[in-house]
Design a protein around this motif. Structure first.
Motif, mmCIF file in Angstrom:
data_model
loop_
_atom_site.group_PDB
_atom_site.id
_atom_site.type_symbol
_atom_site.label_atom_id
_atom_site.label_comp_id
_atom_site.label_asym_id
_atom_site.label_seq_id
_atom_site.Cartn_x
_atom_site.Cartn_y
_atom_site.Cartn_z
ATOM 1 N N ASP A 22 -50.935 -124.324 -68.549
ATOM 2 C CA ASP A 22 -51.435 -123.117 -69.559
ATOM 3 C C ASP A 22 -52.143 -121.784 -68.457
ATOM 4 O OD1 ASP A 22 -52.065 -124.595 -71.351
ATOM 5 O OD2 ASP A 22 -54.147 -124.414 -71.472
ATOM 6 N N GLY A 55 -49.638 -121.030 -66.565
ATOM 7 C CA GLY A 55 -48.483 -120.361 -66.698
ATOM 8 C C GLY A 55 -47.889 -121.070 -64.603
ATOM 9 N N ARG A 72 -44.630 -123.032 -63.409
ATOM 10 C CA ARG A 72 -43.854 -123.755 -63.686
ATOM 11 C C ARG A 72 -42.549 -124.655 -62.818
ATOM 12 N NH1 ARG A 72 -39.382 -119.178 -66.635
ATOM 13 N NH2 ARG A 72 -39.771 -118.445 -64.766
ATOM 14 N N GLY A 75 -44.828 -119.070 -61.076
ATOM 15 C CA GLY A 75 -46.665 -119.352 -61.513
ATOM 16 C C GLY A 75 -47.182 -118.026 -60.799
#
Length: 295
Positions: free
Chosen positions: A160, A162, A164, A212
């Motif tokens: 959530d 962001g 990865r 991120g």
């Protein structure tokens, strides 16, 4: 205003390290994070148990705008390994060797006026107790921003926010080799068998975070073969072509690790009993070293 304390973060390059970095910056205003500290296997010149290359950790540190110190963990007291293995794998140092190496690294950090070491540990109390003993001997204090959190919630928070990440190592006794090279998504979470921790806190899998909220830019990389070093499967990652990191075109060797007496030392024959081979990459149509740009 209270003076901030200098802190370092034990950085594996995976999702828990990235979440710990985020929470230190968001929830610990009394700490000033000044560097990352990453443990490398001497025999492989890669992140211990993750199999990630040193250059990719350097690329992460650059994207995070933080310096990184590497702590090289020898397999034995006097290893003789003139060249690191060309494929990922793992070795197991003796407890005494590991403890001494980590303690020396902590003492160096103390000498740099660092007061606090942050970790991404979640619920392994025995590991935390071990860390605390070493920190006390070095005159340092531990910070555990994720400790005690529910791992399902942490996994969802990671996505959530962001971040990865891609899986780089799995324990094939608990997951299949097909779990290597997968993005950490809700689909990956749903694919985990019963009894596997969502965050892999018991070593079920390890990951590499490449983007991120803490990153100034994504870390580009290429996916290579999956190597089996029983009981672990490692996803080969090649440095990408972003910024100062040049793309690598070398195809990983399929002949297994180079001979190295540090791996076959009689004091720990676990590593000498392991094998390393390349698994066919039939599930994806990528060439080795081809940069990956996940959507």
């Amino acid at each position: 205003m209270h003076a901030t304390k200098k802190a370092a973060l034990l950085w594996s390059g995976g999702k828990d390290s990235a979440l710990a970095l985020h929470h230190v910056r968001q929830s610990h205003p009394g700490l000033r994070l000044t560097k990352l500290v990453t443990r490398l296997s001497q025999a492989y010149d890669r992140v211990s148990m993750h199999g990630v290359r040193r250059r990719l950790i350097e690329a992460q540190a650059g994207a995070l705008d933080l310096p990184v110190d590497f702590v090289v963990i020898p397999h034995q007291d006097d290893p003789s390994c003139p060249m690191a293995h060309t494929v990922p794998g793992t070795s197991f140092p003796s407890n005494d060797t590991y403890t001494r190496t980590i303690l020396e690294a902590l003492q160096r950090l103390k000498g740099e006026e660092i007061e606090v070491i942050a970790f991404g540990d979640i619920f392994l109390e025995d590991l935390r107790a071990f860390r605390e003993r070493l920190l006390n001997r070095a005159g340092l204090v531990g910070c555990y921003p994720l400790c005690g959190r529910d791992t399902t919630e942490l996994y969802r928070e990671f996505i959530d926010l962001g971040f990865r990440a891609v899986t780089v190592c799995v324990d094939t006794q608990r997951l299949s080799a097909e779990h290597c090279g997968k993005l950490l998504t809700p689909t990956f979470h749903a694919s985990l068998p019963d009894g596997v921790d969502p965050c892999g806190e018991r070593g079920e899998y390890h990951s590499f975070t490449f983007d991120g909220p803490c990153f100034h830019r994504p870390v580009l990389f290429g996916l290579g073969e999956v190597h089996l070093h029983e009981p672990f499967a490692f996803q080969e990652l090649y440095p990408g072509d972003h910024g100062e990191v040049a793309a690598e075109t070398a195809v990983p060797s399929t002949a297994g690790p180079l001979p190295c007496s540090a791996i076959s030392h009689a004091a720990d024959d676990r590593a000498s009993r392991t094998t390393s081979k390349t698994l066919p990459e039939s599930r994806v149509g990528r060439g080795a070293g081809q940069p990956v740009r996940y959507p």
